[in-house]
Design an enzyme around this catalytic site. Structure first.
Site, PDB file in Angstrom:
ATOM      1  N   GLU A  84      26.972  19.898 -17.830  1.00  0.00           N
ATOM      2  CA  GLU A  84      27.618  21.212 -17.716  1.00  0.00           C
ATOM      3  C   GLU A  84      28.588  21.276 -16.539  1.00  0.00           C
ATOM      4  O   GLU A  84      29.673  21.824 -16.687  1.00  0.00           O
ATOM      5  CB  GLU A  84      26.580  22.338 -17.572  1.00  0.00           C
ATOM      6  CG  GLU A  84      25.765  22.623 -18.808  1.00  0.00           C
ATOM      7  CD  GLU A  84      26.595  23.134 -20.006  1.00  0.00           C
ATOM      8  OE1 GLU A  84      26.023  23.295 -21.081  1.00  0.00           O
ATOM      9  OE2 GLU A  84      27.812  23.355 -19.870  1.00  0.00           O
ATOM     10  N   HIS A 124      33.516  27.256 -25.631  1.00  0.00           N
ATOM     11  CA  HIS A 124      32.837  26.468 -24.580  1.00  0.00           C
ATOM     12  C   HIS A 124      32.275  25.178 -25.185  1.00  0.00           C
ATOM     13  O   HIS A 124      32.470  24.090 -24.668  1.00  0.00           O
ATOM     14  CB  HIS A 124      31.697  27.273 -23.955  1.00  0.00           C
ATOM     15  CG  HIS A 124      30.742  26.417 -23.175  1.00  0.00           C
ATOM     16  ND1 HIS A 124      30.969  25.995 -21.893  1.00  0.00           N
ATOM     17  CD2 HIS A 124      29.558  25.852 -23.539  1.00  0.00           C
ATOM     18  CE1 HIS A 124      29.971  25.225 -21.484  1.00  0.00           C
ATOM     19  NE2 HIS A 124      29.101  25.123 -22.464  1.00  0.00           N
ATOM     20  N   SER A 129      35.743  24.132 -19.580  1.00  0.00           N
ATOM     21  CA  SER A 129      36.068  25.240 -20.493  1.00  0.00           C
ATOM     22  C   SER A 129      36.347  26.528 -19.733  1.00  0.00           C
ATOM     23  O   SER A 129      36.534  27.589 -20.326  1.00  0.00           O
ATOM     24  CB  SER A 129      34.899  25.465 -21.474  1.00  0.00           C
ATOM     25  OG  SER A 129      33.727  25.773 -20.745  1.00  0.00           O
ATOM     26  N   HIS A 135      32.219  20.553 -24.583  1.00  0.00           N
ATOM     27  CA  HIS A 135      31.223  19.493 -24.832  1.00  0.00           C
ATOM     28  C   HIS A 135      31.672  18.411 -25.815  1.00  0.00           C
ATOM     29  O   HIS A 135      31.322  17.245 -25.653  1.00  0.00           O
ATOM     30  CB  HIS A 135      29.935  20.109 -25.397  1.00  0.00           C
ATOM     31  CG  HIS A 135      29.112  20.814 -24.376  1.00  0.00           C
ATOM     32  ND1 HIS A 135      28.400  20.160 -23.391  1.00  0.00           N
ATOM     33  CD2 HIS A 135      28.863  22.127 -24.195  1.00  0.00           C
ATOM     34  CE1 HIS A 135      27.760  21.045 -22.639  1.00  0.00           C
ATOM     35  NE2 HIS A 135      28.033  22.249 -23.096  1.00  0.00           N
TER      36      HIS A 135
HETATM   37  N1  HBI Z   1      20.988  25.871 -26.591  1.00  0.00           N
HETATM   38  N2  HBI Z   1      22.703  26.069 -28.150  1.00  0.00           N
HETATM   39  C1  HBI Z   1      22.271  25.633 -26.940  1.00  0.00           C
HETATM   40  N3  HBI Z   1      23.113  24.994 -26.118  1.00  0.00           N
HETATM   41  C2  HBI Z   1      22.710  24.524 -24.907  1.00  0.00           C
HETATM   42  O1  HBI Z   1      23.488  23.918 -24.158  1.00  0.00           O
HETATM   43  C3  HBI Z   1      21.368  24.753 -24.504  1.00  0.00           C
HETATM   44  C4  HBI Z   1      20.509  25.427 -25.382  1.00  0.00           C
HETATM   45  N4  HBI Z   1      19.231  25.658 -25.025  1.00  0.00           N
HETATM   46  C5  HBI Z   1      18.666  25.213 -23.772  1.00  0.00           C
HETATM   47  C6  HBI Z   1      19.655  24.509 -22.919  1.00  0.00           C
HETATM   48  N5  HBI Z   1      20.912  24.294 -23.299  1.00  0.00           N
HETATM   49  C7  HBI Z   1      19.281  24.004 -21.555  1.00  0.00           C
HETATM   50  O2  HBI Z   1      18.320  24.825 -20.948  1.00  0.00           O
HETATM   51  C8  HBI Z   1      18.749  22.578 -21.643  1.00  0.00           C
HETATM   52  O3  HBI Z   1      18.642  22.010 -20.362  1.00  0.00           O
HETATM   53  C9  HBI Z   1      17.412  22.569 -22.291  1.00  0.00           C
HETATM   54 FE    FE Z   2      27.257  24.028 -22.457  1.00  0.00          FE
END
Ligand code: HBI
Ligand code: FE
Length: 289
Positions: free
Chosen positions: A183, A137, A202, A142
């Site tokens: 996303e 993913h 993804s 990303h």
């Molecule tokens: N942690 N590894 C990872 N990847 C993310 O996309 C991610 C996260 N923590 C919090 C988050 N995304 C979302 O809640 C953000 O909006 C903060």
């Molecule tokens: Fe993501």
């Protein structure tokens, strides 16, 4: 090593997957390359092959143009190999993490042009669907658009904004902007709607659904409307927000969000499938491929 276990998008109470004991204070860890089995590399190859074949007519032109920058397709890439190209392109780098990490460490990494990439891969049984982000993913969804200069700057702006939002107790509102753009965002091209959000790009099933199905709502991205709209983490989205360009996305992050948060906090939240008015029932003409 971090004490508290990180939250998983804040909504589910399952313990997060991944071994957080190997993470540093900033939640990063070395990519555990030796841990990948032959089955992992084969699962990655099959995921990449299936997803890449679905992209024409559904994924944004910028994404399709950038995908080859990921490098190898028949096994899981080494992050440092991608970083050699990525750093040259937009001064971003990807860093390995054991999985989802708490919001402040997450925002801090983005604000420093470091994208956290989970380093474990789903099991073959999870080939079609996995709730938590895994290395496929994060890499496939990303990383390609981080090679696009305008989008790369938006993601850093989002990270900087996240640190401010945390101070204002507005992380949930900002995370909806992240959810409905980075996303699950859609972009309108001259030849029709396309996906640019990693969660769509993804996913084998959601890519067709998000761009073609008559079922979900599709609404022009607007800060307040998007920040009011709740989202679900374990079903296809019921609403997608549409932009006309990455420049529009970047320009949207120029103003200070504090007054926006104040206004949104004074308004009722909206369900993921809410419609504020009939004129939100826009039908975006999508030419069949
Ligand atoms: N942690 N590894 C990872 N990847 C993310 O996309 C991610 C996260 N923590 C919090 C988050 N995304 C979302 O809640 C953000 O909006 C903060
Ligand atoms: Fe993501």
């Amino acid at each position: 090593a971090p004490a508290a276990e990180p939250v998983v998008y804040g909504q589910s109470d399952r313990p997060p997957r991944g071994d957080y004991s190997r993470a540093a204070a900033d939640y990063t860890c070395p990519q555990n390359y030796a841990a990948y089995t032959a089955a992992d590399h084969d699962t990655y190859r099959r995921l990449y092959e299936r997803q890449a074949a679905l992209l024409p007519g559904l994924a944004s032109d910028e994404f399709i143009a950038a995908l080859p920058s990921l490098g190898v397709k028949d096994h899981i890439p080494r992050f440092e190999e991608i970083n050699e190209r990525l750093y040259r392109a937009t001064r971003w780098e990807i860093v390995a993490v054991p999985g989802l990490i708490p919001e402040v460490p997450f925002f801090t990494l983005l604000a420093n042009r470091k994208f956290p990439v989970t380093d474990w891969l789903r099991t073959p049984e999870e080939f079609d669907y996995i709730v938590e982000p895994d290395v496929f993913h994060d890499l496939f969804g990303h990383v390609p658009l981080l090679f696009n200069p305008v989008f790369a700057d938006y993601v850093q702006r989002y990270g900087q904004g996240g640190l401010k939002a945390h101070a204002l107790g507005a992380c949930e509102l900002l995370s909806r902007l992240y959810w409905y753009t980075i996303e699950f965002g859609l972009i309108r091209q001259s030849d029709g709607l396309r996906a640019y959000g990693a969660g769509i790009l993804s996913s084998a099933g959601e890519l067709q659904y998000a761009v073609r199905s008559e079922e979900p709502h599709r609404i022009p991205l607007a800060l307040e409307r998007t920040m009011r709209t709740r989202y679900k983490i374990d079903t296809y989205q019921q609403t997608y927000f549409v932009i006309d360009s990455f420049q529009q996305l970047f320009d949207m992050t120029a103003p200070d969000f504090a007054p926006v948060y104040e206004r949104v906090k004074g308004l009722p939240e909206l369900a993921a499938d809410a419609l504020l008015s009939n004129d939100e029932r826009q039908r975006w003409a999508t030419k069949p491929t």
